[in-house]
Design an enzyme around this catalytic site. Structure first.
Site, PDB file in Angstrom:
ATOM      1  N   HIS A   1      40.173   0.035 -22.900  1.00  0.00           N
ATOM      2  CA  HIS A   1      40.742   1.223 -22.045  1.00  0.00           C
ATOM      3  C   HIS A   1      41.483   0.474 -20.772  1.00  0.00           C
ATOM      4  O   HIS A   1      42.342   1.059 -20.250  1.00  0.00           O
ATOM      5  CB  HIS A   1      39.834   2.171 -21.336  1.00  0.00           C
ATOM      6  CG  HIS A   1      39.116   2.889 -22.428  1.00  0.00           C
ATOM      7  ND1 HIS A   1      39.715   3.982 -23.324  1.00  0.00           N
ATOM      8  CD2 HIS A   1      37.872   3.182 -22.720  1.00  0.00           C
ATOM      9  CE1 HIS A   1      39.037   4.504 -23.941  1.00  0.00           C
ATOM     10  NE2 HIS A   1      37.786   4.030 -23.940  1.00  0.00           N
TER      11      HIS A   1
ATOM     12  N   ASP B   1      35.890   1.298 -32.347  1.00  0.00           N
ATOM     13  CA  ASP B   1      35.120   2.047 -31.510  1.00  0.00           C
ATOM     14  C   ASP B   1      34.983   3.522 -31.782  1.00  0.00           C
ATOM     15  O   ASP B   1      36.279   3.903 -32.584  1.00  0.00           O
ATOM     16  CB  ASP B   1      35.625   1.774 -29.919  1.00  0.00           C
ATOM     17  CG  ASP B   1      34.715   2.354 -28.945  1.00  0.00           C
ATOM     18  OD1 ASP B   1      34.431   1.353 -28.181  1.00  0.00           O
ATOM     19  OD2 ASP B   1      34.358   3.372 -28.952  1.00  0.00           O
TER      20      ASP B   1
ATOM     21  N   HIS C   1      36.109   6.047 -30.084  1.00  0.00           N
ATOM     22  CA  HIS C   1      37.078   6.820 -29.491  1.00  0.00           C
ATOM     23  C   HIS C   1      38.370   5.761 -29.162  1.00  0.00           C
ATOM     24  O   HIS C   1      38.308   4.543 -29.321  1.00  0.00           O
ATOM     25  CB  HIS C   1      36.771   7.490 -28.172  1.00  0.00           C
ATOM     26  CG  HIS C   1      36.552   6.672 -27.224  1.00  0.00           C
ATOM     27  ND1 HIS C   1      35.014   6.100 -27.236  1.00  0.00           N
ATOM     28  CD2 HIS C   1      36.877   5.867 -25.983  1.00  0.00           C
ATOM     29  CE1 HIS C   1      34.750   5.286 -26.274  1.00  0.00           C
ATOM     30  NE2 HIS C   1      35.715   5.066 -25.584  1.00  0.00           N
TER      31      HIS C   1
END
Length: 92
Positions: free
Chosen positions: A34, A71, A73
């Site tokens: 992220h 993962d 998301h």
């Protein structure tokens, strides 16, 4: 922890690109997917996968890089890092 994760992934990338390892899998925490270039996000401080992909391209001679992120998301930081770069294929 984030610096160790990133450093270990860079070292693994160098071993594979030099032919000293046939392949590699880095299972490290935190994942970093992220994090964006100038900001941490979603508990991710350093985007170690993006750093390794960029290092493989810029310093180690890789013409193309495939990033598979499984993962649960989507890793928006990796996407943002390479969305305009056709030499890196990312899917999540």
């Amino acid at each position: 922890a984030a610096r160790l994760a990133c450093g270990s992934l860079l070292a693994l990338t160098e071993e594979v690109m030099a032919g000293r390892a046939r392949n590699g899998l880095a299972v490290v925490r935190p994942p970093g997917h992220h994090a964006e270039r100038h900001r941490a996000m979603g508990f991710c401080v350093i985007n170690s996968v993006a750093a390794a992909a960029a290092h493989a391209r810029a310093a180690l001679g890789a013409r193309r890089v495939l990033v598979v992120d499984w993962d649960i998301h989507h890793g928006n930081g990796i996407q943002r890092a390479f969305e305009a770069d056709p030499s890196v294929l990312y899917f999540s």
